[in-house]
Structure formats: structure tokens, C-alpha cells
Scaffold this active site. Structure first.
Site, mmCIF file in Angstrom:
data_model
loop_
_atom_site.group_PDB
_atom_site.id
_atom_site.type_symbol
_atom_site.label_atom_id
_atom_site.label_comp_id
_atom_site.label_asym_id
_atom_site.label_seq_id
_atom_site.Cartn_x
_atom_site.Cartn_y
_atom_site.Cartn_z
ATOM 1 N N TYR A 141 0.825 -1.221 0.000
ATOM 2 C CA TYR A 141 0.000 0.000 0.000
ATOM 3 C C TYR A 141 0.856 1.267 0.000
ATOM 4 C CZ TYR A 141 -3.928 -3.088 1.226
ATOM 5 O OH TYR A 141 -4.874 -4.079 1.241
ATOM 6 N N LYS A 190 3.620 -15.149 2.289
ATOM 7 C CA LYS A 190 3.437 -15.864 1.010
ATOM 8 C C LYS A 190 4.829 -16.186 0.486
ATOM 9 C CE LYS A 190 0.816 -17.319 -2.418
ATOM 10 N NZ LYS A 190 0.034 -18.561 -2.286
ATOM 11 N N ASP A 223 -2.877 -17.922 1.933
ATOM 12 C CA ASP A 223 -4.055 -18.586 1.341
ATOM 13 C C ASP A 223 -4.579 -19.680 2.273
ATOM 14 O OD1 ASP A 223 -1.512 -19.526 0.723
ATOM 15 O OD2 ASP A 223 -2.135 -20.557 -1.091
ATOM 16 N N ASP A 247 -4.956 -6.666 6.162
ATOM 17 C CA ASP A 247 -6.184 -5.950 5.800
ATOM 18 C C ASP A 247 -7.284 -6.966 5.479
ATOM 19 O OD1 ASP A 247 -7.948 -4.024 4.969
ATOM 20 O OD2 ASP A 247 -6.916 -3.558 3.096
ATOM 21 N N ASP A 251 -10.462 -8.422 8.175
ATOM 22 C CA ASP A 251 -11.872 -8.240 7.794
ATOM 23 C C ASP A 251 -12.596 -9.584 7.752
ATOM 24 O OD1 ASP A 251 -11.845 -5.532 7.728
ATOM 25 O OD2 ASP A 251 -12.611 -5.357 5.672
#
Ligand code: NAD
Length: 356
Positions: A141, A190, A223, A247, A251
Site C-alpha cells: 500500500y 506468502k 491462502d 487488511d 476483515d
């Protein structure tokens, strides 16, 4: 203890829920013999209305000289005009930058009395108690981005960048929290695909091995974590991850307890004050009706006591009071499942009575 705490009620339901949290802080001060100096300042849409700036300079000054900040929420349809010079959310982004808040903490805990409001089955979700640490000021970001012309139109790119120092400081905070909890830390990355994740994993492993040998540590690919969160959420204690993965996962996890009105969060920097807030927004549909659920903000107050003022007994007392009112059957409209509900202030009254 003598502490300066800044209250930033903001917009929509912000003032209603922060005024209940204020009463909780005043009661804690009285009960435990502390002096909390509370001052209210403007942020968001109300600050744009008052002085054209969603983060006025005197708000920043007050925050900088405080020990902790409690925020309601910002934004609403009144300030949604896309052609406006500035937006309420800009105030929130700027205060995080001004204070160098790099770690976002989100506890995800189910309350037994409300567990049937979860989209998951009771036997999977009951007893879930996870504390997420999301890195907040780095990663994709904040990397460079751009576009270039390519034969098939355009190509766009975003850089995902983490430095050793950025990983070290968030992993340290998360490992310290694990030591205070059940002693288990999971790092999510990852690393099978991304070089940035391979650095993240290397640094995280070194920090935990060298500095926190008593912490049980594991790594999970992002994942797989997305699946584990809904198949076996009870298996996690503290989870640390980068900005974008955090993020998305926080959520996803916020759905587990079944209500937005119960979830607090904290943002911490290296030193200086932390910022505490509910994860929900300003709920303009409820504003001014005395119907919003103040419990997420009250639970944010408990985090403030624990993480910025080091008052864990007081924090436990506030969390215990919230549990007591839920056990006693008090419900605001959002968690009443169509049954009887009470007002924002009545919920505040119930928490104060439980605290006393
Ligand atoms: P929201 O979280 O404000 O509301 C979503 C739904 O949840 C609404 O139905 C609302 O009534 C309900 N809800 C939220 N908090 C509640 C509470 N405490 N008690 C009972 N019900 C509650 O999200 P939204 O509608 O997408 O956004 C509304 C405004 O809030 C927008 O302007 C948005 O930009 C802003 N926002 C601010 C923040 C923040 O300040 N940190 C975060 C998210 C959204």
C-alpha cells in the site's frame, strides 16, 4: 496514575459512543484511584465544517502531548462529494502518519452469549480468541506504483517493500503480546512466491528464536490462513502479518463474532500515544438516535488501559463488565436479533453498574 487522554468523537454515532466510553474512563479513574485528564478535539467531517481541515493543528498538538487517544469514527454522506477538496478520512490517515502508528492490533473474540449470531457453527467458533498484528505503514500500500503503455493497452504495477527493521519491530510487539497471552505466535506470509515474504519469514524466525525462545512459533501461508480462519479459528492466539494480508484477514476474521458493534482496535507506534477505536464506521443511519452499540468503543477503552497505560487489572475489569452485561441479556438493536433492545446510554449505564 496521572494520564492525559485525548478523545476524538468525530462524526455520526462517534459522539454518542465516545461519551459512553468517557463515562467508563471516569468510573475506572474513580474506582482505581487514578487521575485521567480527558480533552475532546475535532477530527473528520466536523473538523472540516469548523475549520476546513479534517485534522486541525491543535488536534495534532493535543494528541502528541497525550498518552493515549480514543477515536469514535469519521465520515458520512454530508462530506461524500467526490469533488470536495478534502474528506473526513484524510484526517484519520494523517493522524496515523503523524504519530508513526505502524502496528494495528485487532482482537477477535467471540462472546458465548452471542455466538449464534456468527455465520459459523457454534462448535467451530465458540471460544475463538485471536489477537492480530497487522503492519500498517509499509508493504504494497505504500510502495511505488505506476502505469506504462504496453502493446495491449497499459500495464500497471505496485511495489511491495519491507525492510528488516519494519519486520523486526512488528514481530517483536506481537511476540511480546504472545508472552502475555497463551504464548503462541503465528506469522502469515506468502514465502512460496514472494521475495518480500521470504525476507519477512527469515527476520521473524530470527527475532522469535533469539529473543522469545519461550514463544511457540509457526508460519502459515496467507491462502491457507484464509481457510484456517473459518475452519479452525480456535487454534490461533497471536497472528502477525503484513499490511495487505492483514487488511484482508482481519476483515474476514471480523465476521467470526457476528457483530461489528463489539470489535475494538488499536494502532501503536514505537513510542508516543496509541490510537484506540472501534472497527466500525460512523453509522450515519443510526446517528442521533441513541441506538448505536457503544461496546466496541468501550472495549477499545480497555485496550487503551492495557497497552498505553499499562493498567491490565483495570482493562480486565472493563472487559469483565462488558461480559457481565451481555450475560445479563442487555442488547442494543444490532445484537438483539429482533428481540428487545436498549439504548446507547442504557448500555453505558449497564456497563458502569457492572464495573461498580
Ligand atoms: P459502518 O461501520 O458505519 O456501518 C455499517 C453497518 O453497521 C450499518 O448498518 C451501521 O448501522 C452498522 N453499525 C456500525 N457500527 C454500529 C454500532 N456501533 N452499533 C450498531 N450498528 C452499527 O460502515 P459504512 O456504512 O460503510 O460507513 C459509514 C461511514 O463511516 C462512511 O462515511 C465511511 O467512510 C465511514 N467509516 C469510517 C471508519 C472510521 O472512522 N474508522 C471506518 C469505516 C467506515
Amino acid at each position: 496514575m496521572d494520564a492525559h487522554i485525548v478523545l476524538l468523537p468525530g462524526d455520526g454515532i462517534g459522539p454518542e459512543i465516545v461519551s459512553q466510553a468517557r463515562r467508563v474512563l471516569e468510573t475506572v479513574a474513580e474506582k482505581f484511584g487514578h487521575s485521567f485528564h480527558l480533552s475532546e478535539h475535532l477530527i473528520g467531517g466536523c473538523a472540516i465544517d469548523a475549520c476546513g481541515d479534517p485534522l486541525p493543528a491543535d488536534t495534532v498538538d493535543a494528541c502528541r502531548s497525550s498518552q493515549a487517544i480514543l477515536l469514535g469514527a469519521v465520515g458520512g454522506p454530508k462530506w461524500d462529494d467526490p469533488s470536495a477538496d478534502t474528506r473526513p478520512e484524510a484526517g484519520l490517515l494523517r493522524i496515523r502518519q503523524e504519530l508513526g502508528l505502524f502496528a494495528n492490533l485487532r482482537p477477535i473474540r467471540t462472546f458465548d452469549e452471542l455466538v449464534d449470531a456468527s455465520p459459523l457453527k457454534r462448535d467451530i467458533v465458540a471460544g475463538t480468541d485471536i489477537l492480530f498484528f497487522r503492519e500498517l505503514t509499509g508493504g504494497i500500500y505504500f510502495g511505488e506504483s505506476g502505469r506504462r503503455d504496453s502493446p495491449d493497452g497499459q500495464t500497471a504495477w505496485n511495489e511491495m517493500v519491507y525492510s528488516t527493521k519494519e519486520v523486526e519491530r512488528i514481530v517483536r510487539l506481537a511476540a511480546q503480546a504472545a508472552q502475555q497471552r497463551r504464548g503462541h505466535l503465528t506469522s502469515v506470509d506468502k514465502a512460496n512466491v514472494l521475495e518480500v515474504s521470504r525476507l519477512w519469514r527469515q527476520v521473524a524466525e530470527r527475532i522469535v528464536r533469539d529473543e522469545f525462545p519461550d514463544v511457540q512459533y509457526d508460519v502459515v501461508l496467507v491462502d491457507a490462513m484464509a481457510m484456517h480462519l473459518i475452519s479452525r479459528p480456535k487454534d490461533f492466539d497471536v497472528v502477525v502479518t503484513g499490511n495487505m494480508f492483514g487488511d484482508i484477514l482481519t476483515d474476514e476474521a471480523s465476521m467470526l463474532p457476528g457483530s461489528l458493534g463489539l470489535l475494538p482496535s488499536a494502532s501503536l507506534g514505537e513510542d508516543g500515544p496509541g490510537l484506540y477505536e472501534p472497527i466500525h464506521g460512523s453509522a450515519p443511519d443510526l446517528a442521533g438516535q441513541n441506538a448505536a452499540n457503544p461496546l466496541a468503543t468501550i472495549l477499545a477503552t480497555a485496550m487503551l488501559l492495557r497497552h498505553s497505560l499499562n493498567l491490565s487489572q483495570e482493562a480486565d475489569a472493563v472487559e469483565q463488565a462488558v461480559e457481565t452485561v451481555l450475560k445479563a441479556g442487555h442488547r442494543t438493536r444490532d445484537i438483539a436479533a429482533g428481540g428487545d433492545s436498549i439504548s446507547t446510554t442504557a448500555m453505558g449505564d449497564a456497563v458502569l453498574a457492572a464495573l461498580a
